[in-house]
Design an enzyme around this catalytic site. Structure first.
Site, PDB file in Angstrom:
ATOM      1  N   SER A  20       0.805  -1.228   0.000  1.00 35.51           N
ATOM      2  CA  SER A  20       0.000   0.000   0.000  1.00 35.51           C
ATOM      3  C   SER A  20       0.841   1.283   0.000  1.00 35.51           C
ATOM      4  O   SER A  20       0.500   2.225  -0.727  1.00 35.51           O
ATOM      5  CB  SER A  20      -0.967  -0.003   1.191  1.00 35.51           C
ATOM      6  N   THR A  65      -5.616  -3.393   7.643  1.00 29.61           N
ATOM      7  CA  THR A  65      -5.476  -4.732   7.098  1.00 29.61           C
ATOM      8  C   THR A  65      -5.460  -5.756   8.227  1.00 29.61           C
ATOM      9  O   THR A  65      -5.714  -5.421   9.391  1.00 29.61           O
ATOM     10  CB  THR A  65      -4.248  -4.805   6.147  1.00 29.61           C
ATOM     11  N   LYS A  69      -9.602  -5.471  10.749  1.00 28.55           N
ATOM     12  CA  LYS A  69     -10.739  -4.884  10.028  1.00 28.55           C
ATOM     13  C   LYS A  69     -12.031  -4.897  10.846  1.00 28.55           C
ATOM     14  O   LYS A  69     -12.865  -3.995  10.701  1.00 28.55           O
ATOM     15  CB  LYS A  69     -10.955  -5.601   8.689  1.00 28.55           C
ATOM     16  N   ASN A  90     -11.908  -1.196   5.994  1.00 19.78           N
ATOM     17  CA  ASN A  90     -10.514  -1.180   5.531  1.00 19.78           C
ATOM     18  C   ASN A  90     -10.015   0.236   5.272  1.00 19.78           C
ATOM     19  O   ASN A  90      -8.852   0.433   4.950  1.00 19.78           O
ATOM     20  CB  ASN A  90     -10.331  -2.039   4.266  1.00 19.78           C
ATOM     21  N   ALA A 131     -16.633 -18.115   3.355  1.00 20.22           N
ATOM     22  CA  ALA A 131     -17.709 -17.415   4.071  1.00 20.22           C
ATOM     23  C   ALA A 131     -17.160 -16.654   5.269  1.00 20.22           C
ATOM     24  O   ALA A 131     -17.853 -16.431   6.248  1.00 20.22           O
ATOM     25  CB  ALA A 131     -18.781 -18.423   4.510  1.00 20.22           C
ATOM     26  N   ALA A 134     -13.465 -11.919   4.236  1.00 22.50           N
ATOM     27  CA  ALA A 134     -13.142 -11.523   2.857  1.00 22.50           C
ATOM     28  C   ALA A 134     -14.331 -11.772   1.936  1.00 22.50           C
ATOM     29  O   ALA A 134     -14.638 -10.948   1.063  1.00 22.50           O
ATOM     30  CB  ALA A 134     -11.920 -12.287   2.373  1.00 22.50           C
ATOM     31  N   ARG A 155     -16.293 -24.558   3.191  1.00 24.13           N
ATOM     32  CA  ARG A 155     -15.969 -25.821   3.866  1.00 24.13           C
ATOM     33  C   ARG A 155     -17.001 -26.088   4.970  1.00 24.13           C
ATOM     34  O   ARG A 155     -17.531 -27.183   5.083  1.00 24.13           O
ATOM     35  CB  ARG A 155     -14.556 -25.703   4.446  1.00 24.13           C
ATOM     36  N   MET A 220      -8.557 -14.033  -4.798  1.00 32.84           N
ATOM     37  CA  MET A 220      -8.369 -12.732  -4.159  1.00 32.84           C
ATOM     38  C   MET A 220      -6.950 -12.552  -3.618  1.00 32.84           C
ATOM     39  O   MET A 220      -6.540 -11.440  -3.315  1.00 32.84           O
ATOM     40  CB  MET A 220      -9.417 -12.519  -3.063  1.00 32.84           C
TER      41      MET A 220
HETATM   42  P1  ATR Z   1     -10.918 -13.877   6.026  1.00 29.00           P
HETATM   43  O1  ATR Z   1     -11.162 -12.642   6.814  1.00 29.00           O
HETATM   44  O2  ATR Z   1      -9.623 -13.869   5.246  1.00 29.00           O
HETATM   45  O3  ATR Z   1     -12.069 -14.252   5.177  1.00 29.00           O
HETATM   46  P2  ATR Z   1     -11.721 -15.872   7.920  1.00 29.00           P
HETATM   47  O4  ATR Z   1     -12.852 -15.012   8.350  1.00 29.00           O
HETATM   48  O5  ATR Z   1     -10.916 -16.597   8.943  1.00 29.00           O
HETATM   49  O6  ATR Z   1     -10.648 -15.045   7.099  1.00 29.00           O
HETATM   50  O7  ATR Z   1     -12.286 -16.917   6.852  1.00 29.00           O
HETATM   51  C1  ATR Z   1     -11.455 -17.861   6.232  1.00 29.00           C
HETATM   52  C2  ATR Z   1     -12.243 -18.585   5.145  1.00 29.00           C
HETATM   53  O8  ATR Z   1     -11.369 -19.469   4.450  1.00 29.00           O
HETATM   54  C3  ATR Z   1     -13.382 -19.431   5.666  1.00 29.00           C
HETATM   55  O9  ATR Z   1     -14.388 -19.468   4.677  1.00 29.00           O
HETATM   56  C4  ATR Z   1     -12.708 -20.792   5.814  1.00 29.00           C
HETATM   57  O10 ATR Z   1     -13.602 -21.893   5.830  1.00 29.00           O
HETATM   58  P3  ATR Z   1     -14.344 -22.334   7.198  1.00 29.00           P
HETATM   59  O11 ATR Z   1     -15.428 -21.333   7.450  1.00 29.00           O
HETATM   60  O12 ATR Z   1     -14.869 -23.696   6.917  1.00 29.00           O
HETATM   61  O13 ATR Z   1     -13.267 -22.308   8.265  1.00 29.00           O
HETATM   62  C5  ATR Z   1     -11.858 -20.816   4.581  1.00 29.00           C
HETATM   63  N1  ATR Z   1     -10.697 -21.712   4.625  1.00 29.00           N
HETATM   64  C6  ATR Z   1      -9.524 -21.494   5.258  1.00 29.00           C
HETATM   65  N2  ATR Z   1      -8.666 -22.506   5.035  1.00 29.00           N
HETATM   66  C7  ATR Z   1      -9.311 -23.379   4.212  1.00 29.00           C
HETATM   67  C8  ATR Z   1      -8.964 -24.634   3.609  1.00 29.00           C
HETATM   68  N3  ATR Z   1      -7.746 -25.170   3.781  1.00 29.00           N
HETATM   69  N4  ATR Z   1      -9.890 -25.239   2.849  1.00 29.00           N
HETATM   70  C9  ATR Z   1     -11.110 -24.703   2.667  1.00 29.00           C
HETATM   71  N5  ATR Z   1     -11.507 -23.533   3.208  1.00 29.00           N
HETATM   72  C10 ATR Z   1     -10.612 -22.878   3.969  1.00 29.00           C
END
Ligand code: ATR
Length: 282
Positions: A20, A65, A69, A90, A131, A134, A155, A220
């Site tokens: 940034s 970041t 957030k 952000n 979900a 992000a 997942r 992303m």
């Molecule tokens: P962010 O703010 O980056 O979105 P987060 O809120 O911790 O971080 O969300 C991480 C996302 O990545 C979730 O959707 C997570 O799935 P779960 O809700 O089932 O935990 C997903 N994620 C992280 N590692 C993963 C993996 N190895 N395989 C599939 N989904 C993954």
């Protein structure tokens, strides 16, 4: 004596790797805006104090970041509609002791996909993977582009369903649904990966068929090399794959606009950043 330029910064932990400061310096030079943009590594338990100290020094704005957030969202006295929908902030504007919170991540994603990659959302079938925060941040800006459908897959399927429910009122004509990753079949025009999987260098537990017929697979995350997820998507039938470097530049441009009222030309900055990144990967 020349006036001190207005002060901005990115705040996070870790933050030393952030692009940034370079991006905003490039925007400032391009648009002739007198500003300085630094980097603040806040302690994990010291976000609010670091924001207050920056404001006390006359700071005008912050990009927020990982992992702050949500805290930024809680700290802001006022929130834009898109920050409220994202549940995260952000971009902070600091004015006379008041913090205004905004979120430019979603518009950054949509602009990169539409303008830089030439993909039109209207009437198309979109799959959003993830979900977490992000994913949540990009749902409203995607729905505003009137896709035919938006499927959120995660997942943990329950979280995807809860997100789909939370945005049902904003879905307009789009079919909006949440589901698990393993039940996915093909037929999506655009797949956006908003999971943290790429950060860990992992691919996702997705059926290969999910990518069949996909015009654009968008991660992303970004890096010097295409991510494992992008490579898998291409191998499994996606016509094109892109990383999130353009989203980074577009969200920065929107923050710059929020603060300065001037929209920078993102194309030369994105091209230069891509060259820089490719050089680092060698
Ligand atoms: P962010 O703010 O980056 O979105 P987060 O809120 O911790 O971080 O969300 C991480 C996302 O990545 C979730 O959707 C997570 O799935 P779960 O809700 O089932 O935990 C997903 N994620 C992280 N590692 C993963 C993996 N190895 N395989 C599939 N989904 C993954």
């Amino acid at each position: 004596m020349a006036a001190t330029p207005d002060q901005y910064a990115v705040i996070g932990n870790p933050v030393a790797h952030s692009r940034s400061p370079w991006v905003h310096a490039a925007f400032a030079t391009q648009t002739g805006q007198a500003l300085e943009y630094g980097c603040i590594a806040a302690p994990l338990d010291g976000f609010a104090a670091a924001v207050a100290a920056f404001a006390a020094r006359g700071g005008r704005g912050l990009n927020v970041t990982v992992p702050f957030k949500l805290e930024a969202h809680a700290l802001a006295a006022g929130l834009s509609e898109r920050a409220r929908a994202a549940g995260a902030v952000n971009t902070m504007s600091l004015r006379e002791g008041r913090i205004e919170g905004d979120n430019t991540d979603g518009v950054g994603l949509v602009r990169d996909i539409e303008r830089n990659l030439g993909f039109a959302f209207e009437g198309r079938r979109v799959l959003l993977l993830g979900a977490g925060g992000a994913a949540r941040g990009v749902i409203l800006p995607i729905l505003e582009k009137r896709p035919a459908s938006l499927v959120i897959a995660n997942r943990t399927a329950e979280k995807a369903r809860a997100l789909a429910d939370a945005f049902s009122a904003q879905a307009c004509s789009a079919a909006l649904a949440g589901c698990s990753l393993d039940g996915l079949r093909g037929g999506y025009d655009l797949i956006v990966n908003a999971t943290a999987g790429s950060l860990q260098g992992e691919s996702l537990p997705l059926p290969a068929s999910a990518n069949a017929g996909c015009a654009l697979a968008y991660d992303m995350m970004y890096g010097a090399q295409p991510s494992a997820w992008m490579r898998a998507a291409l191998a499994q039938g996606a016509a094109r794959a892109a990383d999130g470097l353009g989203m980074l530049v577009e969200q920065a441009a929107e923050s710059f606009f929020v603060w300065r009222g001037v929209a920078p030309d993102t194309a030369p900055v994105l091209a230069a950043l891509r060259t820089q990144l490719a050089g680092e990967g060698k």
